[in-house]
Scaffold this motif. Structure first.
Motif, PDB file in Angstrom:
ATOM      1  N   SER A 249       0.832  -1.198   0.000  1.00 52.94           N
ATOM      2  CA  SER A 249       0.000   0.000   0.000  1.00 52.94           C
ATOM      3  C   SER A 249       0.869   1.252   0.000  1.00 52.94           C
ATOM      4  CB  SER A 249      -0.906  -0.006   1.236  1.00 52.94           C
ATOM      5  OG  SER A 249      -1.543   1.240   1.410  1.00 52.94           O
ATOM      6  N   THR A 250       0.337   2.330  -0.521  1.00 47.80           N
ATOM      7  CA  THR A 250       1.034   3.623  -0.477  1.00 47.80           C
ATOM      8  C   THR A 250       0.716   4.386   0.805  1.00 47.80           C
ATOM      9  OG1 THR A 250      -0.784   4.670  -1.690  1.00 47.80           O
ATOM     10  CG2 THR A 250       1.073   3.816  -2.987  1.00 47.80           C
ATOM     11  N   GLU A 251      -0.136   3.824   1.658  1.00 50.78           N
ATOM     12  CA  GLU A 251      -0.466   4.469   2.929  1.00 50.78           C
ATOM     13  C   GLU A 251       0.745   4.438   3.863  1.00 50.78           C
ATOM     14  OE1 GLU A 251      -3.419   5.952   4.002  1.00 50.78           O
ATOM     15  OE2 GLU A 251      -3.835   5.853   1.850  1.00 50.78           O
ATOM     16  N   PRO A 252       0.906   5.459   4.730  1.00 50.45           N
ATOM     17  CA  PRO A 252       2.015   5.454   5.690  1.00 50.45           C
ATOM     18  C   PRO A 252       1.980   4.211   6.578  1.00 50.45           C
ATOM     19  CG  PRO A 252       0.968   7.611   5.623  1.00 50.45           C
ATOM     20  CD  PRO A 252       0.098   6.693   4.819  1.00 50.45           C
ATOM     21  N   SER A 253       3.139   3.829   7.060  1.00 46.23           N
ATOM     22  CA  SER A 253       3.261   2.621   7.883  1.00 46.23           C
ATOM     23  C   SER A 253       2.545   2.789   9.221  1.00 46.23           C
ATOM     24  CB  SER A 253       4.734   2.309   8.136  1.00 46.23           C
ATOM     25  OG  SER A 253       5.450   2.248   6.927  1.00 46.23           O
TER      26      SER A 253
ATOM     27  N   SER B  58       4.265  13.093  16.669  1.00 47.71           N
ATOM     28  CA  SER B  58       3.570  13.707  15.534  1.00 47.71           C
ATOM     29  C   SER B  58       2.299  12.937  15.184  1.00 47.71           C
ATOM     30  CB  SER B  58       4.496  13.735  14.319  1.00 47.71           C
ATOM     31  OG  SER B  58       3.776  14.125  13.166  1.00 47.71           O
ATOM     32  N   PRO B  59       1.218  13.649  14.876  1.00 42.81           N
ATOM     33  CA  PRO B  59      -0.038  12.978  14.501  1.00 42.81           C
ATOM     34  C   PRO B  59       0.055  12.218  13.182  1.00 42.81           C
ATOM     35  CG  PRO B  59      -0.219  15.363  14.224  1.00 42.81           C
ATOM     36  CD  PRO B  59       1.065  15.118  14.945  1.00 42.81           C
ATOM     37  N   GLU B  60       1.131  12.402  12.417  1.00 42.01           N
ATOM     38  CA  GLU B  60       1.294  11.647  11.172  1.00 42.01           C
ATOM     39  C   GLU B  60       1.584  10.173  11.449  1.00 42.01           C
ATOM     40  OE1 GLU B  60       4.695  12.667   8.821  1.00 42.01           O
ATOM     41  OE2 GLU B  60       6.056  12.625  10.542  1.00 42.01           O
TER      42      GLU B  60
END
Length: 503
Positions: free
Chosen positions: A450-454, A477-479
């Motif tokens: 997936s291209t979604e963040p880990s 961080s909320p990321e």
């Protein structure tokens, strides 16, 4: 002391001293984090063999005494009659308490001068190294405040004589100091952020971590202080493009297992249920419930031909397997199997060694026990992801059933650094994911990532999660999509989740 007693004393002490240093006549001779050793008690003599890439020594041990986490040995060099001293120290900082106190006091005064000169519009307040066990503050760090009107910054610094581990941990305690002062002020004063002061040339890991803190929660600034000339340089941690990491190519497990088939068969005859871990194309490790007891590797002969050899032992203890010591390996395995059990003797060194590896050996059997989204059919353990700051090993790297990468960081005991260590590994995985490097380096072949963040999973026994963990997670961080997973304290009997807390 009889040779058998000396051998047992050395074995028991060294089994719990994986990061100890060995001093001969007061000088550091070996670092057991990188060196190896073997102990023998044949013919009524206790012999200690130590070796590394730099040196190789053999000493006959005459007497042994344990005091204050130091094993003091009276030893004899081969061919000499006069005894000498050898010390094995679990504590890497060998300064006396008075020397540590003097260095920290001098640094506190130096930091005050630098703050008053470099931040002329501010008032320096409450500089201290006093113990505060309730908030986990020790004397290693100088903490204080910079005030200007109603605006305040928390300050935390560490001197260059402290260990690199203490320097790397400074950001954790800086965050806690910032939060503690905010709580004490109860909104009466604006505590804008943290100014962190580290020795020159030591800030790489702290900078990587600071880059992934919540910038809406506080202002984060890091400086390198040159203690000789009292110079100060601010480090840019906002540019995440500066955070470089290196991923190693994945070794082909099938090829490595075929190469070492004979050695694997020989060890498996003794331990049919052992865990086999491919470390590289030239080395395979054998473990029992996470405890490494042997390795098979390629060895160079005088004719420059590669041959296989099996070495065995626990920790830095290592011997080449031969016909005359097969019984010693069998004895080690019998003891390990009896002791390395969920109901084994809890105070025995073999039971206490490498608890994270023991937990990891259970998690990799079914990682979906941690979270049902995780795919048990595709995972890797102890993935090396090196950066300029350090050589990191990711406990477990896996994917969700939808192909989203997931980092699983494991702790078997209470560890205040769990959140920021998890951030380390997450940031490195993200670096490589964004560059589509995992599959090019041999990971997750045949999967569509997936291209979604880990995702980040922080796993520890529920009653051994440090009380400061929630505070530290608040400033991440909320990321970062993290999940804190508390498991049953009896995890050695099987991993069972007690609670999950998500970002």
């Amino acid at each position: 002391m009889a040779s058998e007693s000396l051998v047992r004393t050395l074995e028991d002490f060294l089994a719990g001293s994986r990061d100890a240093v060995v001093l001969e006549e007061g000088a550091v001779a070996f670092d057991l984090a990188r060196a190896k050793y073997s102990i023998s008690g044949e013919r009524g003599k206790c012999l200690l063999h130590l070796w590394s890439t730099e040196r190789n020594i053999v000493r006959r041990v005459l007497e042994a005494e344990i005091k204050n986490d130091v094993l003091r040995l009276a030893v004899q060099r081969l061919g000499q009659t006069r005894p000498s001293k050898l010390e094995i120290c679990r504590e890497r900082d060998r300064r006396t308490p008075s020397a540590r106190k003097a260095a920290r006091s001098a640094y506190q005064q130096k930091l005050r001068r630098v703050l008053e000169r470099q931040f002329a519009g501010f008032t320096v307040a409450q500089l201290s190294t006093a113990m505060d066990l309730e908030r986990s503050f020790g004397p290693i760090y100088t903490r204080g405040l910079l005030k200007q009107g109603r605006s305040t910054f928390a300050v935390l610094g560490v001197n260059q004589q402290e260990t690199q581990a203490s320097i790397d941990a400074a950001l954790t305690f800086g965050i806690l100091w910032l939060d503690a002062f905010r709580q004490a002020q109860d909104g009466r004063v604006l505590v804008e952020g943290l100014k962190l002061f580290l020795p020159a040339g030591t800030s790489a890991l702290a900078r990587e971590r600071m880059a992934h803190l919540n910038r809406t929660a506080a202002k984060w600034q890091i400086y390198e202080l040159g203690e000789r000339d009292e110079s100060l340089r601010e480090i840019d941690c906002a540019d995440r493009g500066n955070i470089a990491t290196r991923l190693l190519h994945r070794t082909d497990d099938t090829v490595a297992r075929e190469r070492f088939a004979e050695s694997i068969g020989r060890v498996s005859e003794l331990v049919p249920d052992c865990e086999i871990a491919v470390l590289s194309a030239a080395e395979v490790a054998f473990r029992l419930r996470g405890l490494e007891f042997a390795r098979a590797r390629l060895a160079h002969t005088e004719s420059f031909r590669n041959t296989q050899e099996i070495v065995f032992g626990v920790g830095a203890n290592e011997r080449v397997l031969a016909e005359n010591n097969v019984g010693d390996l069998a004895d080690l395995l019998r003891r390990a199997r009896d002791i390395r059990d969920s109901h084994g003797p809890r105070h025995h060194p073999l039971w206490r060694m490498h608890p994270e590896r023991w937990l990891e050996s259970l998690v990799v059997r079914d990682v979906s026990a941690i979270d049902e989204r995780l795919d048990s059919s595709s995972m890797y353990s102890q993935v090396p992801a090196f950066s300029a700051a350090d050589r990191a090993m990711i406990d477990v790297l896996t994917v969700t059933r939808e192909g989203q990468l997931a980092v699983v960081e494991l702790k078997a005991d209470e560890d205040i650094h769990l959140p920021l260590q998890g951030v380390d590994y997450w940031s490195r995985v993200e670096w490589h994911r964004a560059r589509s490097e995992f599959q090019r380096f041999g990971y997750f072949t045949g999967h569509e990532l997936s291209t979604e963040p880990s995702l980040l999973f922080l796993v520890a026994p529920a009653l051994h999660i440090h009380p400061a963990t929630d505070t530290l997670l608040h400033y991440i961080s909320p990321e970062i999509d993290w999940t804190l997973v508390g498991i049953d304290e009896r995890w050695r009997e099987g991993v069972r989740v007690i609670f999950r807390k998500r970002a």
